[in-house]
Design an enzyme around this catalytic site. Sequence first.
Site, mmCIF file in Angstrom:
data_model
loop_
_atom_site.group_PDB
_atom_site.id
_atom_site.type_symbol
_atom_site.label_atom_id
_atom_site.label_comp_id
_atom_site.label_asym_id
_atom_site.label_seq_id
_atom_site.Cartn_x
_atom_site.Cartn_y
_atom_site.Cartn_z
ATOM 1 N N HIS A 1 0.865 -1.182 0.000
ATOM 2 C CA HIS A 1 0.000 0.000 0.000
ATOM 3 C C HIS A 1 0.903 1.234 0.000
ATOM 4 O O HIS A 1 2.027 1.206 0.502
ATOM 5 C CB HIS A 1 -0.860 -0.042 1.261
ATOM 6 C CG HIS A 1 -1.953 0.974 1.323
ATOM 7 N ND1 HIS A 1 -1.720 2.302 1.626
ATOM 8 C CD2 HIS A 1 -3.293 0.856 1.173
ATOM 9 C CE1 HIS A 1 -2.867 2.951 1.650
ATOM 10 N NE2 HIS A 1 -3.838 2.103 1.369
ATOM 11 N N ASP B 1 3.008 -4.512 7.894
ATOM 12 C CA ASP B 1 1.719 -3.828 7.786
ATOM 13 C C ASP B 1 0.631 -4.891 7.877
ATOM 14 O O ASP B 1 0.410 -5.656 6.946
ATOM 15 C CB ASP B 1 1.652 -3.072 6.458
ATOM 16 C CG ASP B 1 0.282 -2.455 6.176
ATOM 17 O OD1 ASP B 1 -0.624 -2.571 7.029
ATOM 18 O OD2 ASP B 1 0.125 -1.860 5.099
ATOM 19 N N GLN C 1 -4.675 -5.634 6.663
ATOM 20 C CA GLN C 1 -5.619 -6.594 6.109
ATOM 21 C C GLN C 1 -5.641 -7.901 6.894
ATOM 22 O O GLN C 1 -6.637 -8.637 6.862
ATOM 23 C CB GLN C 1 -5.282 -6.879 4.646
ATOM 24 C CG GLN C 1 -5.402 -5.701 3.706
ATOM 25 C CD GLN C 1 -6.830 -5.209 3.554
ATOM 26 O OE1 GLN C 1 -7.792 -5.960 3.662
ATOM 27 N NE2 GLN C 1 -6.988 -3.911 3.318
ATOM 28 N N LYS D 1 -10.717 -1.255 10.054
ATOM 29 C CA LYS D 1 -10.824 -2.491 9.278
ATOM 30 C C LYS D 1 -11.110 -3.706 10.162
ATOM 31 O O LYS D 1 -11.404 -4.782 9.667
ATOM 32 C CB LYS D 1 -9.545 -2.718 8.469
ATOM 33 C CG LYS D 1 -9.262 -1.633 7.431
ATOM 34 C CD LYS D 1 -8.028 -1.964 6.626
ATOM 35 C CE LYS D 1 -7.526 -0.779 5.817
ATOM 36 N NZ LYS D 1 -8.454 -0.366 4.752
ATOM 37 N N CYS E 1 -4.725 2.380 -3.787
ATOM 38 C CA CYS E 1 -3.521 2.935 -3.141
ATOM 39 C C CYS E 1 -2.329 2.014 -3.358
ATOM 40 O O CYS E 1 -1.522 1.794 -2.451
ATOM 41 C CB CYS E 1 -3.757 3.190 -1.652
ATOM 42 S SG CYS E 1 -5.025 4.411 -1.313
#
Length: 413
Positions: free
Chosen positions: A128, A205, A208, A231, A370
Site C-alpha cells: 500500500h 503492515d 488486512q 478495518k 492505493c
Amino acid sequence: MTASAATSFDAAAVAAQFPILQRDVDGKRIVYLDSGATAQKPAAVIETIEQSFRLHNANIHRGVYTLAQEATDRFEGARATIARFVGARSPETIFTKNVTEAINLVAYSWGRANVGAGDTIVLTPMEHHANIVPWQQLAKERGARLAYVELTADGRLDLDSLDRLLALEPKLVAVAHISNVLGTVNPVEEIVRRAHAAGAVVLVDGAQAVPQRPVDVAAIGADFYGFTGHKVYGPTGVGVLHGRRELLEAMEPFLTGGDMISQVDFDGSTWKELPWKFEAGTSPYVEATGLGAAVEWLDGLGREAVHAHEAEITRYAMERLAEVPGLTIYGPAAEHRGALVSFALEGAHPHDVADILGRDQICVRAGHHCAQPLMRRLGVPATTRASFGAHTTRADVDALIDGLHGVRRIFGL
C-alpha cells in the site's frame, strides 16, 4: 482451519448484528463487499462508543474525578484487551491515528536515527502507498536506496529474490502481511527470520491480516507490527503500533506536546515511559474503547471460525467469478490469499463495473487501491475488488455474480 468450522459458522446471524446491513436502499438490501476498505460496525461496538460519550466522557490521564477515572480506565483497559488480542504486551502497544501514522512514526523516529547514506530499504511491489511513501521520503532525505522483492507469476513474493536483497545487508524490510490488492498472504514469520539473520529490522503492515485471521505478533517476531482500527470492525481515527521494547525505548517521539511528557522546563523536556511517550495530546480515547469492543466481539465469534468462514467464502467467490466470461482474477490461488479478490472485466472499466453494481447496492471498490506501483506491474490502470467479512454469505457472492452478468449485458459483452 477446517471445512466443518466454516460450515457451522452462521454468517447470516452475524450479519444481523450489523445495523447498517439491515437497511434497504430503494427497496434493495445492502450487499457489502468492501470490508478491505473499511469494515462495518456491529451493534456491540456502536453501543460501546455511545456509552463512552453518554456516560463516561472526560479527558484521560488528567482528572481525579469519577468520570475522568472511568474514561482513563476504559482507555487503558482497551489497550490491554487489544494487546492480548494479538499476543502483545500493553507497554509496547501504542495508539496511533491509523496504520499510516504508525508506519510514519517508525519512519521518523526509528528511520531517521538509523538509516543513512548508502543504506538499503527493502520493500515489495504489493505494498500500500502507506508502506512505500514514508520510506521514499526517508530514502530521499538520508541518501538511502529502495529495493523491491520480485513477484512470482501468480502474485506471491519470490523468496530467492528476497535473499539476494538481504545479501546487501539492508537496514529495514517492510512488508504487508496480506496484500490489499492481490490478497496474497505473505509468509511473514519466514521473512522475519531471514531478515533478522541478515541484520535487518522488520516492519509488517497488518491492516488486512488482523481482521481476517489470528495474529500473534510475538510468534511473528517482527520489530514493528501495525494495523488500523476501522478495518477490524472498530471506529475510524484509531490504529495500533506494536514495537520491540528496546527499539521503542531508544526512539525519540514522533509527536511532542501534552500528555507525553514527564517534565517540561524552559530549556528542555523529558518524556514519559512507554507507551505514552508516543501518544502526544488527547488520545482518541472514545475510539480506543470502540476498538477494544470490536476485538472482543471478534474474539467472541472465534477467530479460527471467522478465518475458516472467510476462506470458504473466498474459494466460493473465485469459483463463481471464473464462470463470468472475460473476467480476469489477479493474485494467487485461494489457499494462498486472504479474504478478497481483485478482478477486471474485459470491455468494461473497473469504475463502470463498480458504478453499475452500486446501483443494486452491491458495494465493491474500484481503482488502484492505493497501490499504483503494483498496478503498473500488473499492466492495468485499476481493478475492481470484492473483499469479505465475517458477515459475508454465499448469497452476497451470488448477488455479485448476478450483478456482473448484468454489467456484461449493459455493455453488450
